[in-house]
Design a protein around this motif. Structure first.
Motif, PDB file in Angstrom:
ATOM      1  N   CYS A  41       0.828  -1.210   0.000  1.00 17.87           N
ATOM      2  CA  CYS A  41       0.000   0.000   0.000  1.00 17.87           C
ATOM      3  C   CYS A  41       0.863   1.261   0.000  1.00 17.87           C
ATOM      4  CB  CYS A  41      -0.938   0.007   1.213  1.00 17.87           C
ATOM      5  SG  CYS A  41      -2.267  -1.213   1.152  1.00 17.87           S
ATOM      6  N   LEU A  42       1.871   1.283   0.843  1.00 22.93           N
ATOM      7  CA  LEU A  42       2.728   2.468   0.919  1.00 22.93           C
ATOM      8  C   LEU A  42       3.487   2.683  -0.392  1.00 22.93           C
ATOM      9  CD1 LEU A  42       4.141   2.096   4.548  1.00 22.93           C
ATOM     10  CD2 LEU A  42       2.295   3.599   3.761  1.00 22.93           C
TER      11      LEU A  42
ATOM     12  N   LEU B  92     -11.621  13.152  11.742  1.00 24.21           N
ATOM     13  CA  LEU B  92     -10.401  12.374  11.497  1.00 24.21           C
ATOM     14  C   LEU B  92      -9.299  13.270  10.939  1.00 24.21           C
ATOM     15  CD1 LEU B  92     -11.943   9.139   9.918  1.00 24.21           C
ATOM     16  CD2 LEU B  92     -11.055   9.416  12.235  1.00 24.21           C
ATOM     17  N   GLN B  93      -9.638  14.141  10.005  1.00 27.04           N
ATOM     18  CA  GLN B  93      -8.646  15.038   9.432  1.00 27.04           C
ATOM     19  C   GLN B  93      -8.134  16.025  10.481  1.00 27.04           C
ATOM     20  OE1 GLN B  93     -10.647  16.814   6.084  1.00 27.04           O
ATOM     21  NE2 GLN B  93     -10.371  15.021   4.778  1.00 27.04           N
ATOM     22  N   ALA B  94      -9.019  16.545  11.313  1.00 24.14           N
ATOM     23  CA  ALA B  94      -8.590  17.473  12.358  1.00 24.14           C
ATOM     24  C   ALA B  94      -7.658  16.779  13.340  1.00 24.14           C
ATOM     25  CB  ALA B  94      -9.808  18.043  13.092  1.00 24.14           C
TER      26      ALA B  94
ATOM     27  N   ALA C 119      -1.510  16.643   5.169  1.00 25.75           N
ATOM     28  CA  ALA C 119      -1.933  16.394   6.547  1.00 25.75           C
ATOM     29  C   ALA C 119      -3.399  15.971   6.603  1.00 25.75           C
ATOM     30  CB  ALA C 119      -1.708  17.636   7.399  1.00 25.75           C
ATOM     31  N   TYR C 120      -4.191  16.445   5.648  1.00 23.72           N
ATOM     32  CA  TYR C 120      -5.612  16.107   5.593  1.00 23.72           C
ATOM     33  C   TYR C 120      -5.848  14.796   4.835  1.00 23.72           C
ATOM     34  CZ  TYR C 120      -5.888  20.998   6.957  1.00 23.72           C
ATOM     35  OH  TYR C 120      -5.729  22.201   7.611  1.00 23.72           O
ATOM     36  N   ARG C 121      -4.828  14.318   4.139  1.00 24.65           N
ATOM     37  CA  ARG C 121      -4.955  13.075   3.385  1.00 24.65           C
ATOM     38  C   ARG C 121      -4.635  11.839   4.230  1.00 24.65           C
ATOM     39  NH1 ARG C 121      -1.603  15.500  -1.801  1.00 24.65           N
ATOM     40  NH2 ARG C 121      -3.373  16.519  -2.819  1.00 24.65           N
ATOM     41  N   VAL C 122      -4.056  12.032   5.387  1.00 29.48           N
ATOM     42  CA  VAL C 122      -3.632  10.890   6.200  1.00 29.48           C
ATOM     43  C   VAL C 122      -4.798   9.948   6.525  1.00 29.48           C
ATOM     44  CG1 VAL C 122      -2.684  10.225   8.446  1.00 29.48           C
ATOM     45  CG2 VAL C 122      -1.596  12.058   7.122  1.00 29.48           C
ATOM     46  N   PRO C 123      -5.995  10.445   6.907  1.00 31.24           N
ATOM     47  CA  PRO C 123      -7.096   9.497   7.145  1.00 31.24           C
ATOM     48  C   PRO C 123      -7.462   8.669   5.920  1.00 31.24           C
ATOM     49  CG  PRO C 123      -7.589  11.614   8.151  1.00 31.24           C
ATOM     50  CD  PRO C 123      -6.366  11.824   7.306  1.00 31.24           C
ATOM     51  N   SER C 124      -7.331   9.243   4.729  1.00 31.75           N
ATOM     52  CA  SER C 124      -7.600   8.471   3.516  1.00 31.75           C
ATOM     53  C   SER C 124      -6.551   7.379   3.327  1.00 31.75           C
ATOM     54  CB  SER C 124      -7.620   9.388   2.288  1.00 31.75           C
ATOM     55  OG  SER C 124      -8.700  10.289   2.343  1.00 31.75           O
ATOM     56  N   LEU C 125      -5.294   7.724   3.557  1.00 34.37           N
ATOM     57  CA  LEU C 125      -4.220   6.738   3.454  1.00 34.37           C
ATOM     58  C   LEU C 125      -4.434   5.610   4.448  1.00 34.37           C
ATOM     59  CD1 LEU C 125      -1.289   6.211   2.181  1.00 34.37           C
ATOM     60  CD2 LEU C 125      -0.451   7.176   4.316  1.00 34.37           C
ATOM     61  N   LEU C 126      -4.687   5.956   5.708  1.00 30.11           N
ATOM     62  CA  LEU C 126      -4.889   4.932   6.736  1.00 30.11           C
ATOM     63  C   LEU C 126      -6.173   4.149   6.489  1.00 30.11           C
ATOM     64  CD1 LEU C 126      -3.785   6.910   9.934  1.00 30.11           C
ATOM     65  CD2 LEU C 126      -2.461   5.277   8.563  1.00 30.11           C
ATOM     66  N   GLY C 127      -7.212   4.830   6.026  1.00 30.64           N
ATOM     67  CA  GLY C 127      -8.456   4.138   5.723  1.00 30.64           C
ATOM     68  C   GLY C 127      -8.264   3.098   4.630  1.00 30.64           C
ATOM     69  N   GLY C 128      -7.507   3.464   3.592  1.00 32.10           N
ATOM     70  CA  GLY C 128      -7.221   2.506   2.530  1.00 32.10           C
ATOM     71  C   GLY C 128      -6.453   1.302   3.038  1.00 32.10           C
ATOM     72  N   ILE C 129      -5.448   1.548   3.887  1.00 33.19           N
ATOM     73  CA  ILE C 129      -4.665   0.438   4.451  1.00 33.19           C
ATOM     74  C   ILE C 129      -5.557  -0.473   5.292  1.00 33.19           C
ATOM     75  CG2 ILE C 129      -2.827  -0.129   6.093  1.00 33.19           C
ATOM     76  CD1 ILE C 129      -1.339   2.358   5.117  1.00 33.19           C
TER      77      ILE C 129
ATOM     78  N   ALA D 296     -12.094   6.568   0.972  1.00 33.32           N
ATOM     79  CA  ALA D 296     -11.178   5.518   1.431  1.00 33.32           C
ATOM     80  C   ALA D 296     -11.499   5.120   2.867  1.00 33.32           C
ATOM     81  CB  ALA D 296      -9.735   5.993   1.312  1.00 33.32           C
ATOM     82  N   ALA D 297     -11.829   6.114   3.719  1.00 35.50           N
ATOM     83  CA  ALA D 297     -12.207   5.802   5.095  1.00 35.50           C
ATOM     84  C   ALA D 297     -13.520   5.025   5.134  1.00 35.50           C
ATOM     85  CB  ALA D 297     -12.319   7.092   5.912  1.00 35.50           C
ATOM     86  N   LEU D 298     -14.480   5.411   4.280  1.00 37.25           N
ATOM     87  CA  LEU D 298     -15.741   4.670   4.209  1.00 37.25           C
ATOM     88  C   LEU D 298     -15.498   3.227   3.792  1.00 37.25           C
ATOM     89  CD1 LEU D 298     -18.890   4.707   4.219  1.00 37.25           C
ATOM     90  CD2 LEU D 298     -18.726   5.197   1.760  1.00 37.25           C
TER      91      LEU D 298
END
Length: 562
Positions: A32-33, A86-88, A107-117, A160-162
């Motif tokens: 993923c990374l 999550l972004q905050a 910084a606001y994309r991190v939840p999408s990255l983690l959600g995808g993982i 991605a989080a969904l």
């Protein structure tokens, strides 16, 4: 569909070192990374959804109001606040550790990255009981490399989080369906709590998938013994308790406008019409699946005839029930975007992987294999042509990174077709995920961030900083390019002006102000400035391509002259 035993050896997955195959979760995270980090930090904020979500979160962080959702001065009553929280949290954590700032879009994309993982790991974790360990690993890898998920992992919004919540919800649902007598109260509580979290992310979409799957299975099986295992008697109140506090708070804070606009304005407009020109005919998702699920889509397409023939097999039945009814709903809704069907990709990838790993697999008819192969070849060719066209159109040059994309895409296609021709379909699926890494990196890190004409807002902000250092966003107005990326790059108090005349009046209203006037509005701006006897000083311009509207724009910067 024959499922190989989890311990059975299979040379088709020899594309990975044995050490990583013994640590499948670590291997999936690293995959993923490798797929998603290229471009993650270097891509500027994109219009329109990503910039809207990020700017709304930034205003939450700036004001401390975590209930109302606003973009500039406008209420954004469309989606719940879950993704903004999550972004905050990501922004606060990065600022506390000194690793990032609230002005950094990544910084606001991190939840999408983690959600995808988490979605990939959930697909593997619960997929093992459905298709076996190795097939679950392959399905998770194919999901990770899907073009639509690669895109969503780079974008600061909900999908991605969904996907992570839906993958977990349906994984638990699968356990209740297959082994209701072993389904514990703890698992049921997790099911309902995650369902509540999905509601806070994107309203009814998360609950829709298990609801339609459950109804489909109950009708097909003529019963639902799994329903008691889910314990809806206390589960539904638990789900409501997880989501209700914010909905009550937002209802009070907006005096009911959130529900009026979110349900009556956003959701119903998507169902009844193509919102924001995102209309598509029934069959749109089927026709575009080869692109959205590239490079694993062709294996899924090959697997579908076998999956349908074996729909009485309980795991296959469950996976099909996850896909079919929700897919039909998405096809019926008028507004269509490729990521809408993303919650249905985990079962599709698992079905494809189970077929690819089955030593007794039945090949589909030759013409259908040709369709699947054509989807692979044409999507790869489309990526090459799109990359070259973007470089030529925006830079008037064959960008050197663009020249690498063609050979990389050709290598991927040739290796996959050759491997499948030898009968190693599982190996072809995994090689597709691995060979997608350099291809996506060349596009997302090497090419797209360097297409400078596309990134108007950050160039505008840099020009303002250079020419008018210390300018606050409340003293800046813009017309002819009212995109949310401008708010994120310059500041949330930027005035989005409708006409050139409005820009002249804004400039005249106070000292120290600056306006950006688009070339289409300059004539009206100059006429109104003359009528107001307003002296003008030209302090620069920014030219770029507004890809949301499909046209070039030149923004001229003015302040009051002396």
């Amino acid at each position: 569909m024959h499922i190989p035993a989890p311990s059975s050896p299979d040379r088709s997955l020899g594309a990975l070192p044995d050490a990583l195959q013994r640590r499948p979760r670590l291997a999936l995270v690293l995959l993923c990374l490798a797929l998603w980090l290229p471009g993650f930090f270097s891509l500027p904020a994109t219009d329109r959804d990503e910039s809207r979500f990020a700017q709304a979160t930034r205003q939450m962080v700036d004001t401390g109001d975590y209930v109302r959702i606003r973009v500039g001065e406008e209420e954004r009553n469309k989606k719940p606040a879950g993704i903004h929280w999550l972004q905050a949290g990501s922004v606060h954590l990065l600022e506390a550790t000194g690793l990032g700032e609230r002005g950094d879009i990544w910084a606001y994309r991190v939840p999408s990255l983690l959600g995808g993982i988490l979605a990939v790991l959930a697909t593997f974790h619960w997929g093992r009981s459905l298709v076996g360990r190795r097939a679950a690993f392959l399905g998770a890898a194919m999901l990770a490399s899907s073009l639509v998920l690669v895109a969503e992992a780079h974008i600061a919004k909900t999908d991605a989080a969904l996907l992570a919540t839906v993958a977990a919800i349906m994984g638990l649902f699968a356990q209740a369906y297959l082994r209701p007598e072993q389904f514990t109260a703890r698992q049921a509580a997790g099911f309902w709590l995650i369902l509540g979290a999905s509601v806070l992310l994107k309203g009814p979409v998360g609950p829709m998938v298990p609801l339609l799957a459950g109804v489909t299975l109950a009708i097909a099986d003529k019963g639902a013994p799994w329903l008691r295992a889910l314990r809806p008697g206390w589960g539904l109140p638990l789900m409501a308790a997880a989501a209700a506090p914010w909905f009550i708070a937002i209802g009070l804070a907006t005096e009911g406008r959130f529900f009026e606009q979110a349900v009556g304005g956003d959701m119903l407009s998507k169902i009844g019409s193509g919102e924001e020109k995102h209309w598509g005919p029934p069959g749109f998702y089927l026709l575009t699946f080869g692109i959205a699920a590239f490079p694993g889509a062709w294996i899924v397409l090959c697997a579908l005839p076998t999956a349908w023939r074996e729909r009485l097999h309980p795991p296959t039945r469950l996976l099909l029930a996850w896909v079919v009814p929700s897919w039909l709903v998405f096809e019926a809704v008028q507004t269509k975007l490729p990521h809408y069907t993303l919650p249905l990709y985990p079962p599709l990838m698992l079905l494809g992987a189970a077929w690819a790993m089955d030593p007794l697999r039945h090949l589909p008819r030759r013409w259908w294999r040709g369709v699947a192969a054509a989807a692979l070849i044409l999507t790869a060719l489309g990526l090459v042509l799109a990359a070259q066209a973007a470089a030529l159109f925006t830079l008037r040059d064959m960008f050197v990174t663009g020249l690498l994309i063609g050979p990389l895409a050709a290598l991927l296609v040739l290796v996959l077709l050759r491997t499948a021709w030898r009968g190693e379909w599982g190996r072809a699926g995994l090689l597709g995920a691995l060979l997608a890494i350099p291809l996506y990196a060349a596009i997302l890190e090497g090419l797209v961030p360097r297409l400078q004409p596309l990134w108007i807002a950050p160039r505008l902000a840099a020009t303002l900083e250079a020419r008018v250092p210390g300018l606050t966003s409340r003293d800046f107005g813009i017309t002819s390019h009212a995109e949310p990326s401008v708010l994120f790059a310059v500041g949330g108090e930027t005035s989005l002006l409708r006409t050139g005349a409005d820009a002249a009046r804004f400039l005249a209203a106070g000292p120290g102000r600056v306006v950006a006037v688009g070339d289409r509005a300059e004539k009206d701006f100059q006429a109104e400035a003359k009528a107001l006897s307003l002296p003008l000083q030209d302090i620069g311009n920014v030219t770029g391509f507004n890809y949301t509207r499909g046209r070039w724009v030149t923004l001229m910067l003015f302040r009051q002259g002396t």
